[in-house]
Design a protein around this motif. Structure first.
Motif, mmCIF file in Angstrom:
data_model
loop_
_atom_site.group_PDB
_atom_site.id
_atom_site.type_symbol
_atom_site.label_atom_id
_atom_site.label_comp_id
_atom_site.label_asym_id
_atom_site.label_seq_id
_atom_site.Cartn_x
_atom_site.Cartn_y
_atom_site.Cartn_z
ATOM 1 N N SER A 186 -6.264 -60.811 -24.433
ATOM 2 C CA SER A 186 -6.330 -61.543 -23.177
ATOM 3 C C SER A 186 -7.410 -62.611 -23.262
ATOM 4 O O SER A 186 -8.522 -62.361 -23.699
ATOM 5 C CB SER A 186 -6.633 -60.588 -22.023
ATOM 6 O OG SER A 186 -6.827 -61.313 -20.845
ATOM 7 N N THR A 187 -7.082 -63.805 -22.826
ATOM 8 C CA THR A 187 -8.034 -64.913 -22.881
ATOM 9 C C THR A 187 -8.821 -65.046 -21.592
ATOM 10 O O THR A 187 -9.790 -65.782 -21.533
ATOM 11 C CB THR A 187 -7.280 -66.233 -23.148
ATOM 12 O OG1 THR A 187 -6.302 -66.420 -22.110
ATOM 13 C CG2 THR A 187 -6.585 -66.196 -24.496
ATOM 14 N N THR A 188 -8.406 -64.356 -20.545
ATOM 15 C CA THR A 188 -9.095 -64.433 -19.262
ATOM 16 C C THR A 188 -10.039 -63.255 -19.101
ATOM 17 O O THR A 188 -9.627 -62.115 -19.250
ATOM 18 C CB THR A 188 -8.087 -64.431 -18.101
ATOM 19 O OG1 THR A 188 -7.156 -65.477 -18.308
ATOM 20 C CG2 THR A 188 -8.789 -64.623 -16.766
ATOM 21 N N PRO A 189 -11.342 -63.514 -18.829
ATOM 22 C CA PRO A 189 -12.285 -62.405 -18.657
ATOM 23 C C PRO A 189 -11.856 -61.502 -17.507
ATOM 24 O O PRO A 189 -11.333 -61.954 -16.499
ATOM 25 C CB PRO A 189 -13.606 -63.137 -18.327
ATOM 26 C CG PRO A 189 -13.420 -64.536 -18.819
ATOM 27 C CD PRO A 189 -11.968 -64.828 -18.689
ATOM 28 N N ASN A 190 -12.090 -60.188 -17.695
ATOM 29 C CA ASN A 190 -11.802 -59.176 -16.686
ATOM 30 C C ASN A 190 -10.320 -59.016 -16.383
ATOM 31 O O ASN A 190 -9.951 -58.317 -15.450
ATOM 32 C CB ASN A 190 -12.550 -59.471 -15.374
ATOM 33 C CG ASN A 190 -14.048 -59.334 -15.521
ATOM 34 O OD1 ASN A 190 -14.544 -58.954 -16.569
ATOM 35 N ND2 ASN A 190 -14.763 -59.677 -14.470
ATOM 36 N N GLU A 191 -9.464 -59.669 -17.132
ATOM 37 C CA GLU A 191 -8.032 -59.554 -16.867
ATOM 38 C C GLU A 191 -7.486 -58.287 -17.519
ATOM 39 O O GLU A 191 -7.690 -58.047 -18.702
ATOM 40 C CB GLU A 191 -7.285 -60.775 -17.401
ATOM 41 C CG GLU A 191 -5.785 -60.721 -17.150
ATOM 42 C CD GLU A 191 -5.062 -61.904 -17.745
ATOM 43 O OE1 GLU A 191 -3.821 -61.872 -17.806
ATOM 44 O OE2 GLU A 191 -5.736 -62.857 -18.172
ATOM 45 N N VAL A 192 -6.812 -57.475 -16.736
ATOM 46 C CA VAL A 192 -6.201 -56.251 -17.232
ATOM 47 C C VAL A 192 -4.697 -56.382 -17.048
ATOM 48 O O VAL A 192 -4.215 -56.539 -15.939
ATOM 49 C CB VAL A 192 -6.728 -55.017 -16.476
ATOM 50 C CG1 VAL A 192 -6.056 -53.757 -16.999
ATOM 51 C CG2 VAL A 192 -8.240 -54.909 -16.622
ATOM 52 N N THR A 193 -3.967 -56.350 -18.159
ATOM 53 C CA THR A 193 -2.524 -56.495 -18.110
ATOM 54 C C THR A 193 -1.873 -55.132 -18.270
ATOM 55 O O THR A 193 -2.023 -54.480 -19.297
ATOM 56 C CB THR A 193 -2.032 -57.436 -19.224
ATOM 57 O OG1 THR A 193 -2.687 -58.705 -19.102
ATOM 58 C CG2 THR A 193 -0.523 -57.639 -19.129
ATOM 59 N N ASP A 198 2.966 -48.849 -16.416
ATOM 60 C CA ASP A 198 1.627 -48.564 -15.896
ATOM 61 C C ASP A 198 1.552 -48.841 -14.393
ATOM 62 O O ASP A 198 2.123 -49.819 -13.896
ATOM 63 C CB ASP A 198 0.568 -49.407 -16.603
ATOM 64 C CG ASP A 198 0.267 -48.897 -17.998
ATOM 65 O OD1 ASP A 198 0.739 -47.797 -18.327
ATOM 66 O OD2 ASP A 198 -0.421 -49.604 -18.752
ATOM 67 N N PHE A 199 0.833 -47.975 -13.703
ATOM 68 C CA PHE A 199 0.531 -48.140 -12.279
ATOM 69 C C PHE A 199 -0.989 -48.205 -12.178
ATOM 70 O O PHE A 199 -1.668 -47.179 -12.262
ATOM 71 C CB PHE A 199 1.110 -46.974 -11.476
ATOM 72 C CG PHE A 199 0.861 -47.044 -9.989
ATOM 73 C CD1 PHE A 199 1.835 -47.523 -9.133
ATOM 74 C CD2 PHE A 199 -0.335 -46.576 -9.439
ATOM 75 C CE1 PHE A 199 1.618 -47.548 -7.760
ATOM 76 C CE2 PHE A 199 -0.554 -46.612 -8.074
ATOM 77 C CZ PHE A 199 0.421 -47.098 -7.229
#
Length: 410
Positions: A186-193, A198-199
């Motif tokens: 992930s290139t965006t900080p704090n981004e969780v994909t 997943d829930f």
């Protein structure tokens, strides 16, 4: 009855309390009211006949030399159960229409003098009890996600989640928690994909992969940032690349033909949206203490996306996180001796901004301010709730420096 409502904000550490009394009488310029501050109670005497009135407004406080027989109406407010009042300590007296307010000084109940005081550990009962959130979903359960407004199925039929995990707060830098990267590309900080099954939840929203949602709904929202129901156009959540953030108040789950919410509250007000609103603020106040145990101010920004370019902002400044408030037990006072009950409340300043202006930017750029997105329904109903709670505050004290004063819940 003379008195309609009583609110006493007791601040034991400051050894003072603010008293707000709402009466059934509209006082004019020449007020026929005497207030007696005694060690164990507050006594109000009202005189209908001006000839019987013994004191003018300039000498409104008296400790002696008055007779109950002279007054037409007498009302007593015992306060010794909660604190010891210092007689002759009234200050900041204000009388406006039917409202009387003043400040009085108190003495510590647990002993000590002016220069010293015996402190005790605060009882867990004497705190603001934070509502608890229950997750009404377990892994590998088959459910449908529907619009709470029109019951349109927005999920791709029956879906199940392999993992149900709580998200960390977005108000921390993930790099401070780990010694190596956990972004998984992930290139965006704090981004969780989330993975497809997943829930991921936090506060009163949950994040899912867009693949679990129906093709019709995804196509309808393909060029939208705000995720809407494709049938009734209801506001459901926010979209970010391949993920969709859905809110507890705007969608429901169906399991075995039974509708339920993704999250439930243990201590409920009877209104789910208000419960979600209060829970969000209480949780963010707790997060404020993360590494900032000695912070005196709590500032929170609740953001609501109306469109791609339009946002509303609710600025909340926590004045007192755990304020002891004494209130009359009965909603309608029918006796001349008023019984008070003690509760611990959160007192706030709040302000609504319909656009990103200089003040909002100043708040958002302040590292000590925490913020989060909330749903449209939570924003509207939450503002109405704060306005309703502000009615507990006498009108002349509801506003200060452009902000409204209210309680989070009463």
């Amino acid at each position: 009855m003379l008195v309609k409502n009583v609110i006493v904000e007791l601040r034991s550490r400051l050894r003072s309390c603010n008293v707000y009394i709402t009466t059934n009488i509209d006082f004019k310029k020449n007020c026929n009211l005497k207030i007696s501050i005694q060690a164990n109670c507050i006594v109000l005497n009202y005189y209908n006949d001006c000839d019987k009135r013994r004191d003018s407004l300039s000498s409104i406080e008296s400790l002696s030399d008055y007779s109950d027989d002279d007054s037409n109406v007498t009302c007593s407010i015992p306060i010794n159960e909660f604190c010891y009042v210092i007689p002759n300590s009234m200050s900041c007296l204000k009388i406006d229409n039917n409202t009387v307010s003043f400040r009085i000084l108190t003495e510590p109940k647990n002993g000590g003098g002016f220069y010293s005081e015996f402190l005790t550990t605060k009882s867990l009962e004497n705190t603001v009890k934070i509502n608890k959130l229950n997750v009404n979903l377990q892994s590998n359960e088959y459910v449908k996600v529907i619009c709470s407004n029109c019951s349109n199925i927005v999920s791709n039929g029956l879906v199940k989640f392999d993992r149900i995990l709580e998200l960390p707060t977005t108000n921390i830098d993930m790099s401070e928690w780990f010694c190596h990267g956990h972004g998984h590309g992930s290139t965006t900080p704090n981004e969780v994909t989330p993975n497809k099954q997943d829930f991921l939840y936090r506060l009163t929203f949950f994040v899912v992969n867009h693949n679990i949602l129906s093709d019709k709904t995804n196509k309808f929202n393909a060029k939208r940032v705000i995720y809407h129901c494709n049938r009734c156009l209801a506001w459901l959540g926010l979209k970010n690349k391949d993920t969709v953030k859905l809110y507890n108040s705007d969608v429901k789950l169906i399991q075995n033909n039974v509708e339920k919410r993704a999250f439930g509250h243990k201590n409920t007000t009877g209104d789910l949206i208000i419960d979600d609103f209060i829970y969000t603020i209480e949780c963010m106040m707790n997060e404020f203490n993360l590494g900032m145990q000695y912070t005196l101010m709590y500032k929170i920004v609740l953001e609501c996306s109306i469109s791609v370019t339009n946002k509303q902002y609710l600025l909340i400044w926590i004045m007192d996180k755990e304020l002891q408030v004494l209130r009359n037990k009965d909603e309608i006072i029918l006796t001349d001796k008023i019984k008070l009950q003690s509760t611990f409340l959160t007192k706030v300043l709040y302000k609504i901004e319909n656009a990103l202006n200089d003040e909002v930017e100043t708040w958002l750029s302040d590292p000590s301010v925490i913020s989060t997105d909330i749903s449209k329904s939570m924003f509207c109903r939450g503002v109405d709730h704060l306005k309703k709670m502000s009615l507990k505050v006498p009108e002349m004290f509801r506003y200060t420096n452009g902000y409204s004063i209210s309680y989070l819940k009463v």
